[in-house]
Design a protein around this motif. Structure first.
Motif: not given
Length: 181
Positions: A138-139, A141-143, A145-146
């Protein structure tokens, strides 16, 4: 669906200036019934590699015919690119990665992205380092996305940033109101 997709890129305008003669690995993400796998054409090792984060046992039934079709289109295109380089396609074998099993049913796309970044034609620790842990997936995935949102080429970047700021301000005001009660 894939019978209607034109996978032949040999005559596409955007592909005319591509030069793949120095590439040893060609990556083809493939989605079947909402599950992504990676098909890699490994020129150096002379093999077609199938990377599947769920390690489907029914590869022959589920993926092999589509993988062969993708590979055939790749071969047709590569024949035009490797005219000066001898590639003996008939010597290529199939390789299926057996060492990875994702910990959930929704992270296959993240595995495919990770493989495109780190696959070198063999299993290595960068591919699975702590990737059994959902929080690290998930980390990542967030990176990702950012990276997409904040990229200067993103035409929606400013609008999204304004909306995010507005949302954060709204959340902060709600917290303040709760604190006063």
């Amino acid at each position: 669906y894939y019978n209607k997709v034109d996978l032949d890129i040999t005559n596409k305008e955007w592909a005319k200036n591509l030069s793949f003669t120095e590439c040893n690995l060609w990556f083809f993400p493939y989605c079947n019934n909402k599950h992504y796998i990676m098909i890699c054409v490994n020129i150096k090792e002379e093999r077609f590699e199938v990377l599947d984060s769920l390690r489907h046992k029914d590869f022959e039934k589920t993926y092999k015919s589509m993988a062969e079709r993708v590979v055939q289109y790749a071969i047709n295109y590569m024949k035009t690119q490797f005219a000066d380089k001898t590639v003996r396609w008939e010597r290529f074998s199939w390789f299926k990665l057996e060492k990875v099993t994702q910990p959930d049913q929704i992270s296959c796309g993240m595995y495919v992205i990770r493989w495109m970044r780190h696959w070198e034609g063999k299993y290595n620790s960068a591919l699975t380092k702590d990737w059994k842990r959902i929080d690290l997936i998930n980390e990542e995935r967030e990176c990702l996305m950012l990276d997409i949102i904040l990229d200067e080429e993103n035409l929606e970047r400013e609008r999204i940033m304004k909306e995010a700021t507005k949302y954060c301000n709204m959340k902060n005001k709600k917290k303040e109101l709760k604190g006063r009660k």
